[in-house]
Design an enzyme around this catalytic site. Structure first.
Site, mmCIF file in Angstrom:
data_model
loop_
_atom_site.group_PDB
_atom_site.id
_atom_site.type_symbol
_atom_site.label_atom_id
_atom_site.label_comp_id
_atom_site.label_asym_id
_atom_site.label_seq_id
_atom_site.Cartn_x
_atom_site.Cartn_y
_atom_site.Cartn_z
ATOM 1 N N GLY A 49 0.778 -1.229 0.000
ATOM 2 C CA GLY A 49 0.000 0.000 0.000
ATOM 3 C C GLY A 49 0.812 1.282 0.000
ATOM 4 O O GLY A 49 0.253 2.364 0.138
ATOM 5 N N CYS A 50 2.110 1.192 -0.154
ATOM 6 C CA CYS A 50 2.947 2.392 -0.239
ATOM 7 C C CYS A 50 3.164 2.718 -1.712
ATOM 8 O O CYS A 50 3.312 1.819 -2.532
ATOM 9 C CB CYS A 50 4.296 2.163 0.434
ATOM 10 N N SER A 51 3.227 4.003 -2.034
ATOM 11 C CA SER A 51 3.463 4.379 -3.431
ATOM 12 C C SER A 51 4.894 4.063 -3.846
ATOM 13 O O SER A 51 5.160 3.787 -5.001
ATOM 14 C CB SER A 51 3.154 5.859 -3.646
#
Length: 138
Positions: A49-51
């Site tokens: 879920g991290c860019s």
């Protein structure tokens, strides 16, 4: 983490900086992270879920405290995970599980200081650290 400041000192410095200097401070904080061997950067250690790609790997010290290795492929994100680790590094799993990581980070006001792209993964970083601590506390 090598020669990292304590959270209170860092917060005091952060308050007096403009936006560009805050970015530089985070980048410098990320540079202070211990090197994480590439062999530990796997799907199992990747924060979802991290860019940017963020990896967090726990190690257990002789006395049972948790020490985390972390890295990111983005300088600001690496600084953010370094900031998160300042709240939990080298603490007992039970202490980490009970700690208010979000509260400790609140004075940095990251959601308003950084783009939503950069901050969207913070809750997932914190969740992974808490889940890890809960496993070791059991």
């Amino acid at each position: 983490m090598t020669d990292q400041p304590n959270l209170a000192d860092l917060q005091e410095e952060y308050e007096f900086l403009d936006v560009d200097d805050r970015y530089r401070l985070l980048i410098d904080l990320g540079r202070g992270l211990e090197d994480m061997p590439d062999a530990l950067k796997t799907g199992a250690t990747l924060v979802r879920g991290c860019s940017a790609a963020v990896w967090v790997y726990p190690t257990v010290l002789d006395d049972g405290r948790l020490h985390f290795l972390a890295d990111s492929n983005a300088a600001i994100t690496k600084g953010i995970i370094a900031l998160v680790l300042l709240t939990v590094q080298d603490r007992a799993p039970g202490d980490i599980s009970a700690s208010d990581i979000e509260g400790a980070l609140a004075p940095f006001d990251l959601k308003n200081q950084l783009s939503s792209n950069r901050t969207q993964g913070i809750p997932n970083m914190i969740a992974l650290i808490r889940d890890t601590a809960a496993r070791y506390a059991a």
